[in-house]
Write a protein that holds these residues in place. Structure first.
Motif, PDB file in Angstrom:
ATOM      1  N   UNK A  36       2.786  -9.139   2.713  1.00 31.57           N
ATOM      2  CA  UNK A  36       3.480  -7.882   2.957  1.00 31.57           C
ATOM      3  C   UNK A  36       2.994  -6.756   2.048  1.00 31.57           C
ATOM      4  N   UNK A  37       2.214  -7.055   1.002  1.00 30.42           N
ATOM      5  CA  UNK A  37       1.626  -5.989   0.192  1.00 30.42           C
ATOM      6  C   UNK A  37       0.357  -6.500  -0.481  1.00 30.42           C
ATOM      7  N   UNK A  38      -0.539  -5.571  -0.756  1.00 34.21           N
ATOM      8  CA  UNK A  38      -1.799  -5.917  -1.411  1.00 34.21           C
ATOM      9  C   UNK A  38      -2.216  -4.751  -2.288  1.00 34.21           C
ATOM     10  N   UNK A  39      -2.338  -5.027  -3.598  1.00 32.84           N
ATOM     11  CA  UNK A  39      -2.786  -4.012  -4.548  1.00 32.84           C
ATOM     12  C   UNK A  39      -4.067  -4.503  -5.214  1.00 32.84           C
ATOM     13  N   UNK A  40      -5.042  -3.625  -5.281  1.00 36.96           N
ATOM     14  CA  UNK A  40      -6.337  -3.970  -5.876  1.00 36.96           C
ATOM     15  C   UNK A  40      -6.648  -2.934  -6.956  1.00 36.96           C
ATOM     16  N   UNK A  41      -6.956  -3.421  -8.154  1.00 38.49           N
ATOM     17  CA  UNK A  41      -7.327  -2.533  -9.260  1.00 38.49           C
ATOM     18  C   UNK A  41      -8.749  -2.873  -9.696  1.00 38.49           C
ATOM     19  N   UNK A  42      -9.611  -1.870  -9.707  1.00 36.85           N
ATOM     20  CA  UNK A  42     -10.998  -2.043 -10.144  1.00 36.85           C
ATOM     21  C   UNK A  42     -11.128  -1.336 -11.487  1.00 36.85           C
ATOM     22  N   UNK A  43     -11.508  -2.084 -12.512  1.00 34.01           N
ATOM     23  CA  UNK A  43     -11.640  -1.545 -13.865  1.00 34.01           C
ATOM     24  C   UNK A  43     -13.077  -1.606 -14.337  1.00 34.01           C
ATOM     25  N   UNK A  44     -13.480  -0.574 -15.037  1.00 37.93           N
ATOM     26  CA  UNK A  44     -14.739  -0.579 -15.778  1.00 37.93           C
ATOM     27  C   UNK A  44     -14.349  -0.293 -17.226  1.00 37.93           C
TER      28      UNK A  44
END
Length: 103
Positions: A36-44
């Motif tokens: 029901x939800x999807x969060x994606x965090x891309x870090x450098x």
């Protein structure tokens, strides 16, 4: 499922990387229809001139009754030097976890 929430930290948003994330998210929906939800965090988090940039991807997948989180700890040295590879590895890991919870 709600639209994928994507955030970038320490780097500029990329249309190509966003497209890859959205494609992989659509593939996840075929595996798990309870998402029901999807969060994606891309870090450098670090910018190394001699060693290149390293990327971390954290995925939080919301399911009825819980959440599955895949990401790397700060002390872990498995950072990827390629943001696309980091995204693919994170989605492969979340897919394995999602498949295991459905078994």
């Amino acid at each position: 499922m709600q639209p994928v929430q994507i955030s970038y930290h320490g780097l500029e948003p990329s249309d190509a990387l966003t497209a890859l994330i959205e494609t992989r998210a659509a593939q996840l929906e075929r595996v798990g229809d309870r998402i029901h939800s999807l969060r994606v965090r891309v870090d450098a988090p670090h910018h190394h001139h001699r060693q290149g940039n390293h990327y971390r991807v954290c995925i939080e997948l919301g399911l009825p009754g819980g959440e599955i989180v895949v990401g790397h700890d700060e002390d872990q040295r498995s950072d990827d030097e390629d943001a696309y590879r980091a995204v693919r590895r994170a989605f492969d890991a979340i897919r394995r976890r999602l498949t295991a919870t459905q078994a």
